[in-house]
Design a protein around this motif. Sequence first.
Motif, mmCIF file in Angstrom:
data_model
loop_
_atom_site.group_PDB
_atom_site.id
_atom_site.type_symbol
_atom_site.label_atom_id
_atom_site.label_comp_id
_atom_site.label_asym_id
_atom_site.label_seq_id
_atom_site.Cartn_x
_atom_site.Cartn_y
_atom_site.Cartn_z
ATOM 1 N N GLU A 245 0.758 -1.258 0.123
ATOM 2 C CA GLU A 245 -0.101 0.033 0.091
ATOM 3 C C GLU A 245 0.790 1.233 -0.027
ATOM 4 O OE1 GLU A 245 -3.271 0.102 -0.369
ATOM 5 O OE2 GLU A 245 -3.307 -1.925 -0.710
ATOM 6 N N ASN A 246 2.029 1.019 0.523
ATOM 7 C CA ASN A 246 2.926 2.274 0.533
ATOM 8 C C ASN A 246 3.927 2.412 -0.641
ATOM 9 O OD1 ASN A 246 2.253 3.379 3.367
ATOM 10 N ND2 ASN A 246 2.809 1.105 3.657
ATOM 11 N N SER A 247 3.721 1.467 -1.508
ATOM 12 C CA SER A 247 4.756 1.067 -2.635
ATOM 13 C C SER A 247 4.329 1.833 -4.121
ATOM 14 C CB SER A 247 5.027 -0.390 -2.719
ATOM 15 O OG SER A 247 5.692 -0.815 -1.733
ATOM 16 N N GLU A 248 5.164 2.001 -4.914
ATOM 17 C CA GLU A 248 4.511 2.607 -6.206
ATOM 18 C C GLU A 248 5.587 1.805 -7.225
ATOM 19 O OE1 GLU A 248 2.566 3.064 -8.539
ATOM 20 O OE2 GLU A 248 1.762 4.620 -7.393
ATOM 21 N N LEU A 249 5.096 1.910 -8.563
ATOM 22 C CA LEU A 249 5.909 1.256 -9.561
ATOM 23 C C LEU A 249 6.164 2.351 -10.784
ATOM 24 C CD1 LEU A 249 5.082 -2.190 -11.071
ATOM 25 C CD2 LEU A 249 5.392 -0.365 -12.572
ATOM 26 N N LEU A 250 7.296 2.203 -11.205
ATOM 27 C CA LEU A 250 7.735 2.943 -12.254
ATOM 28 C C LEU A 250 8.441 2.120 -13.550
ATOM 29 C CD1 LEU A 250 8.206 6.090 -13.396
ATOM 30 C CD2 LEU A 250 10.384 5.843 -12.190
ATOM 31 N N VAL A 251 7.930 2.637 -14.672
ATOM 32 C CA VAL A 251 8.509 1.831 -15.910
ATOM 33 C C VAL A 251 9.875 2.656 -16.218
ATOM 34 C CG1 VAL A 251 8.257 1.132 -18.113
ATOM 35 C CG2 VAL A 251 6.287 1.201 -16.549
ATOM 36 N N ILE A 252 10.908 1.872 -16.704
ATOM 37 C CA ILE A 252 12.304 2.468 -16.840
ATOM 38 C C ILE A 252 13.022 1.625 -18.050
ATOM 39 C CG2 ILE A 252 13.059 3.205 -14.599
ATOM 40 C CD1 ILE A 252 14.082 0.302 -14.183
ATOM 41 N N ASN A 253 13.905 2.414 -18.562
ATOM 42 C CA ASN A 253 14.696 1.840 -19.778
ATOM 43 C C ASN A 253 15.471 0.573 -19.706
ATOM 44 O OD1 ASN A 253 13.340 3.394 -21.863
ATOM 45 N ND2 ASN A 253 14.753 5.146 -21.729
#
Length: 442
Positions: free
Chosen positions: A113-121
């Motif tokens: 619930e305190n996390s997030e995700l980010l798409v990277i190269n």
Amino acid sequence: METTRVDEKIENMDYSYFINALSSRRRPALTRELTKLAYLAPKEAISLAEGMPNELTFPFEQIDITMKDGSIMTLKGSILGSALQYIPTQGYPPLVKTLKEFTYKVHQPPNWENSELLVINGSQDGISKSIEMCIQEGEPVVVQNPLYAGIEIIINPYKSPLLAVDQDQYGMVPELLKQQLENWKEKCLQDETLRMPKIMYINPTGSNPTGTTMTLERKREIYKICCEYNILILEDDPYFFMHFLDELTPSFLSMDVEGRVLRFDSFSKVLSSGMRVGWVTAAKPLIQALELHIQSSYLHSSTLSQSIANGLLQLWGFDKLLEHLEEVTAFYKARRDITISAMEKYLTGLCEWTIPAGGMFVWIKVHGVGDVYEMLMNRGLKKLITFVPGHAFMADPTQACSYIRASYSKAAPKQIEKAMKLLGELIREEKLLLRRKLENCT
């Protein structure tokens, strides 16, 4: 009760300690924020805010991708338009959603619930930006030794000391990690200009270059030490599914009750390295800082690559993806077995090695040759065989090194057999040369 305990630990984390002054000064661009809102807005909403080109001007009508099983993935119409357009910095929204579902299914992070995700190269991009986000010139970084060569080139310009922790057949040794941190702590007490490390880079599964895979018990020990010394763990795990064990070892992310793991995943080794699609999962404040860095550099990762990856995942579903990952693992395990068999045939008595538990590499120690660099880069190339001298992966690459990294990923089985035979000949010739030099000296 467990959820409350995890939430309390997250709330106690001071992420400003880990984010350096330069990164903390970044601010979001309003135009990028409006792009994010545009993807969330209802269809009837009218926007004259985005400075995007009109998809009607793009010359592409349709993209068809035929899979090896004969199935076809088609991008056309509005889907193709989205695949060719600007997107929010976080990533192509449908792919972000899919990756979140996949990441939770695989790792079940306790602080989700305190996390997030980010798409990277690809992972390299995310790791580079994470290190740049955290450290300032001269601040130390904890690394495993030997380490992935792509990390040293990121850290080197910062003139940061590498607190190198040696590995055994199961990766980084917890006792040596503790000892290294205590030794550095003593130095900090004697020199006020020194700082304790804030980050640790680790490659836990099928490690490059050693092929080692960490056990669950060892991961727990290392995680506990990082909690004690307040260190973020950069978990670079591109070979996570390419392990040769009976069971998948849970990740650092899966045990991260304090929100101190940045986990880097990638499709580079299992779908396509050229697509450059990876993702980082971490606590929201860390992801927000990384997102601002991407905003200021290349806006977002390739939309087309993300759309293809998402289309494939939708076509296959998670079960088919996992089936493909099993096939990839079987492929590399077979290559590993061929490689080890050839080494036993041609290098027994000349070298020693640990059988890789995952990944694409085997780490070879040559007996009686203190430094393999000239042997490989001069005489080896003349034999038309190429291996990487171990120097490239050591925390101190200037020291003599008797190790070799061999990759079994690309060469055909017959080529692997021939290469190991020639390596055996090369080592014998090198030992003869060294013996003659010694005799001439005496």
